[in-house]
Scaffold this active site. Structure first.
Site, PDB file in Angstrom:
ATOM      1  NE  ARG A   1      -4.161  -1.404   2.536  1.00  0.00           N
ATOM      2  CZ  ARG A   1      -5.247  -1.617   1.812  1.00  0.00           C
ATOM      3  NH1 ARG A   1      -5.409  -0.978   0.666  1.00  0.00           N
ATOM      4  NH2 ARG A   1      -6.173  -2.465   2.214  1.00  0.00           N
TER       5      ARG A   1
ATOM      6  CG  ASP B   1     -13.772  -3.057   0.134  1.00  0.00           C
ATOM      7  OD1 ASP B   1     -13.854  -4.069   0.851  1.00  0.00           O
ATOM      8  OD2 ASP B   1     -12.962  -2.129   0.348  1.00  0.00           O
TER       9      ASP B   1
END
Ligand code: F6P
Length: 316
Positions: A71, A127
């Protein structure tokens, strides 16, 4: 053709299936594939591994990602473009496939496009919140993960009636995952970050479920509140014992479902064909149920969770 596979951001079930599928297709055509060990941070460090079909076969059924992700927002640094171009040139890499969620697919392809690096994105996130696609890889598996947990909750709820159960899903600030699970599982209520609610209403709704069915089941997305805090509020509101369960990161590590494995194979094939046909910028998307290539950059907003479903579950 030599392609670099990069996984960026949160992993998702099905990524390994897609990696293996892509590498298998490339091998058929004598194309070479390398993977970055550590997202774009790995790319800038030239931390690459050659990928072969035999290496990847044992991983097809596994969740997570055999090539680690990152990330770390390394591409936002001012010297990133030059470093990236140099790293790719040093390894004679022609193009790349980027596996990532909304954050990665919204911000990175415009930079790669600007630097003249051919890239096709594959939306991978549990998601299901990438603009421009109806479905992301991993969503189905993450939904399936919740069902044995809910079945277990229902078994004990039936044996010892008179309680409220809360199940917290992942999903960040997007309620799609919680909503889909609540709908499929027949929950009595669902909370998502996108739609406000009142404690008094929630208490009434769940107390009524306890009265009529012997238990209340609430599914909440982690972005709403922590389930423990909400459990205390609900217990005060209803005077009923409230128990909470969090799926946590185990949900992201769900076993890839049939639907995600099939999607992974279709997405990998679409990405491979696109790069083979000289597409320089694109994203593999699902539109009207079909896997297809969106040529160019993805734009637009993420669709909010299905309001009609939200109202059906919550009896609004
Ligand atoms: O990748 C998406 C996601 O799993 C969300 O559902 C969750 O909120 C977030 O990532 C967790 O991120 P991290 O693994 O960095 O804690």
């Amino acid at each position: 053709m030599k392609t670099l596979l990069v996984v960026s951001g949160g992993d998702a079930p099905g990524i390994n299936t897609a990696l293996a599928s892509y590498v298998g297709l490339a091998a058929l055509n004598q194309d070479r594939v390398v993977g970055s060990l550590g997202g774009f941070a790995g790319v800038l460090e030239k931390n690459f591994v050659s990928l072969s079909p035999t290496m990847l076969i044992p991983w097809i059924s596994q969740s997570g990602s055999v090539i680690p992700s990152s990330r770390d927002p390394v591409l936002s640094h001012s010297d990133a473009g030059g470093k990236l171009i140099q790293a790719l040139a040093a390894h004679q890499i022609d193009n790349m496939v980027l596996f990532g969620g909304d954050g990665s697919l919204r911000y990175l392809p415009p930079l790669l496009h600007q630097w003249g690096i051919p890239c096709v994105g594959i939306p991978t996130t549990i998601d299901n919140n990438v603009a421009g696609t109806e479905l992301t890889l991993g969503f189905d598996s993450a939904c399936n993960f919740a069902y044995p947990v809910i079945d277990g909750i229902r078994a004990t709820a039936h044996a010892l009636p008179g309680r409220i159960f809360m199940l917290e899903t992942l999903g960040g600030d997007c309620g799609n995952l919680a909503l889909e699970i609540a709908f499929g599982a027949g929950a009595h209520a669902v909370l998502v970050p996108e739609y406000p609610y009142e404690n008094e209403w929630l208490g009434r709704r769940l107390a009524q479920a306890v009265e009529l069915e012997g238990y209340g089941l609430l599914v909440i997305c982690e972005g709403v509140s922590t389930s423990r805090t909400l459990a205390e509020v609900l217990a005060q509101e209803t005077n009923i014992r409230v128990r909470d369960t969090r799926l946590g990161h185990a949900q992201r590590g769900a076993a890839p479902s049939h639907r995600d494995r099939a999607l992974a194979n279709q997405m990998a094939r679409t990405a491979y064909d696109a790069l083979k046909n000289g597409i320089r910028t694109g994203v593999v998307v699902v539109r009207q149920g079909q896997v297809t290539l969106h040529e160019g950059l993805l734009t637009g907003a993420i669709a909010p969770p299905d309001r009609a479903r939200y109202e059906i579950i919550n009896h609004l």
